[in-house]
Design an enzyme around this catalytic site. Structure first.
Site, PDB file in Angstrom:
ATOM      1  N   SER A  73      21.910  21.892  -8.672  1.00 21.16           N
ATOM      2  CA  SER A  73      22.419  20.774 -10.333  1.00 21.16           C
ATOM      3  C   SER A  73      23.963  20.167 -10.441  1.00 21.16           C
ATOM      4  CB  SER A  73      22.779  22.323 -11.644  1.00 21.16           C
ATOM      5  OG  SER A  73      23.402  21.914 -12.789  1.00 21.16           O
TER       6      SER A  73
ATOM      7  N   PHE B 172      20.763  15.533 -10.998  1.00 21.88           N
ATOM      8  CA  PHE B 172      21.577  15.524 -12.661  1.00 21.88           C
ATOM      9  C   PHE B 172      20.734  15.812 -13.914  1.00 21.88           C
ATOM     10  CE2 PHE B 172      25.463  13.935 -11.402  1.00 21.88           C
ATOM     11  CZ  PHE B 172      25.090  14.006 -10.257  1.00 21.88           C
ATOM     12  N   ASN B 173      20.917  14.891 -14.983  1.00 23.85           N
ATOM     13  CA  ASN B 173      19.399  15.387 -15.874  1.00 23.85           C
ATOM     14  C   ASN B 173      18.334  14.817 -16.078  1.00 23.85           C
ATOM     15  OD1 ASN B 173      22.790  14.955 -16.484  1.00 23.85           O
ATOM     16  ND2 ASN B 173      22.060  15.709 -18.575  1.00 23.85           N
TER      17      ASN B 173
ATOM     18  N   ASP C 128       5.225  32.644 -10.357  1.00 26.31           N
ATOM     19  CA  ASP C 128       5.932  32.476 -11.202  1.00 26.31           C
ATOM     20  C   ASP C 128       5.864  33.118 -12.070  1.00 26.31           C
ATOM     21  OD1 ASP C 128       6.680  29.450 -12.520  1.00 26.31           O
ATOM     22  OD2 ASP C 128       6.625  30.984 -13.983  1.00 26.31           O
ATOM     23  N   ASN C 129       6.871  34.067 -12.279  1.00 28.24           N
ATOM     24  CA  ASN C 129       6.368  35.235 -13.188  1.00 28.24           C
ATOM     25  C   ASN C 129       6.352  34.720 -15.071  1.00 28.24           C
ATOM     26  OD1 ASN C 129       8.689  34.159 -15.082  1.00 28.24           O
ATOM     27  ND2 ASN C 129       9.658  36.299 -14.343  1.00 28.24           N
TER      28      ASN C 129
ATOM     29  N   ASN D 132      18.675  21.031 -24.668  1.00 25.05           N
ATOM     30  CA  ASN D 132      18.952  19.556 -24.332  1.00 25.05           C
ATOM     31  C   ASN D 132      18.862  18.273 -24.378  1.00 25.05           C
ATOM     32  OD1 ASN D 132      18.136  21.525 -21.222  1.00 25.05           O
ATOM     33  ND2 ASN D 132      19.981  20.977 -21.539  1.00 25.05           N
TER      34      ASN D 132
ATOM     35  N   GLY E  30      32.257  23.981 -23.285  1.00 24.69           N
ATOM     36  CA  GLY E  30      32.051  23.336 -22.017  1.00 24.69           C
ATOM     37  C   GLY E  30      31.493  22.104 -21.432  1.00 24.69           C
TER      38      GLY E  30
ATOM     39  N   LYS F 108      24.187  29.113  -9.284  1.00 24.40           N
ATOM     40  CA  LYS F 108      23.907  28.537  -8.368  1.00 24.40           C
ATOM     41  C   LYS F 108      25.219  28.225  -7.463  1.00 24.40           C
ATOM     42  CE  LYS F 108      20.513  26.760 -10.966  1.00 24.40           C
ATOM     43  NZ  LYS F 108      18.829  26.847  -9.848  1.00 24.40           N
TER      44      LYS F 108
ATOM     45  N   TYR G  86      25.892  30.995 -15.826  1.00 24.09           N
ATOM     46  CA  TYR G  86      24.726  29.950 -15.100  1.00 24.09           C
ATOM     47  C   TYR G  86      24.921  28.996 -13.559  1.00 24.09           C
ATOM     48  CZ  TYR G  86      21.888  25.988 -13.956  1.00 24.09           C
ATOM     49  OH  TYR G  86      20.685  24.782 -13.639  1.00 24.09           O
TER      50      TYR G  86
END
Ligand code: NAD
Ligand code: UD1
Length: 338
Positions: free
Chosen positions: A124, A177-178, A31-32, A198, A294, A152, A148
């Protein structure tokens, strides 16, 4: 067999790390730290009692990836690393294509060089675009409404080409999903920088008094109470889905499979607010605000393919999602004040 988790210190990656470690599976996180903190590793070690190697590096750095894969004898990768803020992707599309698409190309090249051709990719439900029917199954047409989502989709298409060219690849595309909720320990969870985009992290910050009130984006949708309906899934159920998907692609044809990870159950924004208040005994002040650009009215999964092919279904309910999210927020507050 060591599994590399790109983005392993992020929200979903850290929960999958905890789940894999609890089964004794060796892992390495790569991970960065663009959207996470190395202290996640200490907390993962506290939860699991295992030592958790972290390589701080960028997936666009092929040499760093190859070195980490060789050093840790990596045979499979679960690829979470990516940028995920929809609004930011509209404002800075190049950053998203570079990081998400460019980063994934760099990753699969390194994997091919190292002979590690087993990959689980975090996709996603955003790839379904505006739903043409519900629930959304994996055969629903795909489209994107923002950069975004387009990253994907592009990555999914790139992976399909790679699997078609070389059947030695074993690839799982998981369409989340969420994801909400947190580990039962309260030590890891979702802690976005700045103001959350979110719903669930916004609710927990209102509950904690860190934000004054929730804006409910639209109450005039064609849904039972007019607010948006989504398929919220506990992050630990999502983590279990990764473990079974990884196992399944190791054994079976075809080279590439796509599974939804959702519950099949939709809840509205106001359902979420009421459940959070009831479960945690807190108040969430809110006001009705205009619709967010959106957004769709309703989005929920058909989880049927994953149930049939993986034997996986989500088991944790909305109460568990709300309780664990709040426990994480409170633990975080205690850590910050210590
Ligand atoms: P997150 O931001 O918490 O985790 C992503 C991690 O990737 C972070 O730790 C970040 O530092 C790291 N990262 C980003 N770019 C990198 C790079 N170039 N090199 C190395 N590391 C890099 O996000 P998350 O919620 O855990 O999401 C994980 C994945 O799941 C993402 O690909 C996201 O698009 C996808 N996803 C998330 C959701 C959601 O609601 N959280 C829904 C659908 C799909
Ligand atoms: C959003 C992204 C999606 C991404 C997903 C997971 C958009 C348009 N979509 O989906 O691409 O894959 O997150 O990262 O950003 N809500 C409020 N008030 C808030 C926040 C949210 O009312 O402050 C509502 C939304 O309008 C929606 C629901 O809560 O109806 C869930 O929103 P969110 O958590 O942002 O998820 P998605 O919109 O499903």
């Amino acid at each position: 067999m060591t599994i590399m988790l790109t983005g392993g210190t992020g929200y979903i990656g850290s929960h999958v790390a905890a789940t894999l470690l609890s089964t004794g599976q060796p892992i390495v996180c790569f991970d960065n730290l663009a959207n996470s903190d190395a202290s996640v590793i200490d907390r993962l070690e506290a939860i699991t009692g295992a030592s958790v190697p972290l390589v701080v590096g960028d997936i666009r750095d092929g040499q760093a990836l190859r070195q980490a894969m060789t050093d840790h004898a990596v045979t499979a990768v679960i690829h979470f690393a990516g940028l995920k803020a929809v609004g930011e992707s509209v404002a800075e599309p190049m950053k998203y294509y570079n990081n998400n698409v460019g980063g994934t190309l760099s990753l699969v090249e390194a994997m091919a060089d190292c002979g590690a051709k087993t990959l689980v990719f975090s996709s996603s439900a955003t790839v379904y675009g505006q739903p043409q029917y519900l629930p959304l199954d994996e055969d629903h047409p795909t489209s994107a409404t923002n950069p975004y989502g387009r990253t994907k989709l592009m990555i999914e298409e790139m992976l399909a080409d790679i699997a078609a060219a070389d059947p030695a690849w074993r690839i799982a595309i998981l369409r989340y999903f969420n994801p909400v909720g947190a580990h039962d320990s309260g030590l890891i969870g979702e802690n976005p920088n700045g103001i959350p985009n979110n719903l669930m992290p916004f609710i927990t910050r209102v509950a904690a008094g860190r934000l004054a009130e929730l804006s409910v984006f639209g109450a005039d949708y064609d849904t039972p109470d007019g607010t948006g309906v989504r398929d919220y899934i506990h992050v630990l159920d999502l983590a279990d889905g990764h473990v079974v998907a990884l196992d399944a692609i190791g054994q079976a044809e075809p080279a590439l499979s796509t599974w939804n990870l959702g519950t099949g159950q939709g809840y509205s924004v106001l359902d979420m607010v009421k459940a959070f208040e009831r479960v945690n005994g807190v108040s969430i002040p809110y006001r009705i605000a205009p619709r967010r650009d959106g957004d769709v009215a309703s989005c929920y999964a058909s989880p049927e393919r994953a149930a049939r092919e993986l034997g996986w279904t989500a088991s944790r309910d909305l109460d568990a999602m709300c309780a664990s999210s709040w426990r994480f927020e409170q633990t975080l507050a205690m850590r910050n004040s210590a």
